[in-house]
Write a protein that holds these residues in place. Sequence first.
Motif, PDB file in Angstrom:
ATOM      1  N   ALA A  53       0.867  -1.189   0.000  1.00  0.00           N
ATOM      2  CA  ALA A  53       0.000   0.000   0.000  1.00  0.00           C
ATOM      3  C   ALA A  53       0.895   1.228   0.000  1.00  0.00           C
ATOM      4  O   ALA A  53       1.817   1.332   0.815  1.00  0.00           O
ATOM      5  N   ILE A  54       0.639   2.146  -0.920  1.00  0.00           N
ATOM      6  CA  ILE A  54       1.421   3.372  -1.010  1.00  0.00           C
ATOM      7  C   ILE A  54       0.523   4.548  -0.673  1.00  0.00           C
ATOM      8  O   ILE A  54      -0.466   4.810  -1.363  1.00  0.00           O
ATOM      9  N   PHE A  55       0.846   5.239   0.406  1.00  0.00           N
ATOM     10  CA  PHE A  55       0.107   6.425   0.839  1.00  0.00           C
ATOM     11  C   PHE A  55       0.762   7.655   0.220  1.00  0.00           C
ATOM     12  O   PHE A  55       1.954   7.888   0.425  1.00  0.00           O
ATOM     13  N   LEU A  56      -0.009   8.431  -0.519  1.00  0.00           N
ATOM     14  CA  LEU A  56       0.529   9.628  -1.157  1.00  0.00           C
ATOM     15  C   LEU A  56      -0.091  10.890  -0.571  1.00  0.00           C
ATOM     16  O   LEU A  56      -1.319  11.005  -0.494  1.00  0.00           O
ATOM     17  N   ASP A  57       0.771  11.802  -0.142  1.00  0.00           N
ATOM     18  CA  ASP A  57       0.330  13.121   0.331  1.00  0.00           C
ATOM     19  C   ASP A  57      -0.538  13.019   1.588  1.00  0.00           C
ATOM     20  O   ASP A  57      -1.373  13.881   1.833  1.00  0.00           O
ATOM     21  N   CYS A  58      -0.330  11.965   2.375  1.00  0.00           N
ATOM     22  CA  CYS A  58      -1.138  11.731   3.581  1.00  0.00           C
ATOM     23  C   CYS A  58      -0.273  11.892   4.827  1.00  0.00           C
ATOM     24  O   CYS A  58       0.680  11.120   5.023  1.00  0.00           O
ATOM     25  N   GLY A  59      -0.600  12.832   5.667  1.00  0.00           N
ATOM     26  CA  GLY A  59       0.172  13.043   6.880  1.00  0.00           C
ATOM     27  C   GLY A  59       0.052  11.935   7.886  1.00  0.00           C
ATOM     28  O   GLY A  59       0.949  11.700   8.698  1.00  0.00           O
ATOM     29  N   GLU A  60      -1.074  11.197   7.827  1.00  0.00           N
ATOM     30  CA  GLU A  60      -1.309  10.062   8.709  1.00  0.00           C
ATOM     31  C   GLU A  60      -2.285   9.123   8.006  1.00  0.00           C
ATOM     32  O   GLU A  60      -3.050   9.550   7.123  1.00  0.00           O
ATOM     33  N   PRO A  61      -2.291   7.830   8.352  1.00  0.00           N
ATOM     34  CA  PRO A  61      -3.145   6.867   7.646  1.00  0.00           C
ATOM     35  C   PRO A  61      -4.627   7.229   7.684  1.00  0.00           C
ATOM     36  O   PRO A  61      -5.351   7.018   6.699  1.00  0.00           O
ATOM     37  N   GLU A  62      -5.080   7.777   8.797  1.00  0.00           N
ATOM     38  CA  GLU A  62      -6.496   8.079   8.961  1.00  0.00           C
ATOM     39  C   GLU A  62      -7.011   9.113   7.958  1.00  0.00           C
ATOM     40  O   GLU A  62      -8.216   9.223   7.736  1.00  0.00           O
ATOM     41  N   ARG A  63      -6.105   9.863   7.347  1.00  0.00           N
ATOM     42  CA  ARG A  63      -6.523  10.855   6.352  1.00  0.00           C
ATOM     43  C   ARG A  63      -7.105  10.205   5.107  1.00  0.00           C
ATOM     44  O   ARG A  63      -7.710  10.880   4.271  1.00  0.00           O
ATOM     45  N   CYS A  64      -6.934   8.893   4.971  1.00  0.00           N
ATOM     46  CA  CYS A  64      -7.510   8.176   3.828  1.00  0.00           C
ATOM     47  C   CYS A  64      -8.989   7.869   4.024  1.00  0.00           C
ATOM     48  O   CYS A  64      -9.646   7.403   3.094  1.00  0.00           O
ATOM     49  N   GLY A  65      -9.484   8.085   5.230  1.00  0.00           N
ATOM     50  CA  GLY A  65     -10.900   7.825   5.493  1.00  0.00           C
ATOM     51  C   GLY A  65     -11.262   6.360   5.301  1.00  0.00           C
ATOM     52  O   GLY A  65     -10.554   5.454   5.736  1.00  0.00           O
TER      53      GLY A  65
END
Length: 337
Positions: A89-101
């Motif tokens: 899983a690649i998180f882009l531009d997310c300060g923390e995982p929860e920002r992905c909703g």
Amino acid sequence: MSRSVKEGLARARELILSHRRFVILEHEKPDGDCVGSSLALALALEKWGKQALIVSDDPHPVIYDFLPGQEHFTRTGYLGLADFHADVAIFLDCGEPERCGRALPFAQKAKYWVNIDHHVSNTKFGDAVLVDPSAAATGEILWYLFGELGVNIDARIAVCLYVAVLTDTGSFRYENTTPRALRMAADLIEKGARPQEISELVYEAKPLSSVMLLGEALQTLEIHAGGKIACVSVTREMMKKVAATSEDTEGIITYPRSIQGVMVAVQFREADEGVHVSFRTRRAVDASRIAETFGGGGHPRAAGALIKGKTLPEVKTLVLEEVRRVLEQNPDLVVKA
């Protein structure tokens, strides 16, 4: 380039080259940097013969519909967790995982997490942490990651990355417009990005509802602290009146920020989940620190927070008091009543 960034590049490179299936996660209400970066990465992974799926809790703003790679994008609710299993899983531009909703469960099934971001407030989560606050945009980090991987950036990828850096630098006007960002832009233009066409599509193709909402919001303009704070509000009633969406609120805050003498611009927006507060500041004030006071985050000059359980007038009073306090603590600024 710092040691931590070099280590993050090496680890991200290792995980990308050694796996085949990837899920790319965006933050809620994705902006130009997030959208452009996600599509660019998906296209790059495709060139390497890998499978990539972009999952977002919210739709992409329609102004970015012209960008290539949309076939890799889906939203939560359109795809079941059993329909796609990613290795990474690649998180882009997310300060923390929860920002992905609600997109976060798609990452929780992956064996490895890669965190690629440029927010100073990033919590440094993941197995590979590629966070560089000196980068103008997350797209800039991908640009030099692609260089490390030997990716041939074609015109499709170039357009996506150009939108990422264009929008996060405010059309190369903000202080994060560094020599490296401009070298990146030049490189992308050489590879096929067309600045005039992109600028017209991004900035000069607004829906009527967006312009009408701007008119409504500017009627709420208030000036505080001797001209150093300017704020505007967007209510649910306004949005209903002009048939606007949350996407139409983008860019409104630039108007109070542009007023001579204003150090902090604040935008309040009513929503079902609470009141969204956006901050834009000038050099003497750190917007991210103000946002963190209310559980948010972002960049030194652009940040935001969601405040729940309070009305817009209550949030407005609370936030303006905090902004005034921050200004009063700065010896270089004189705040008047």
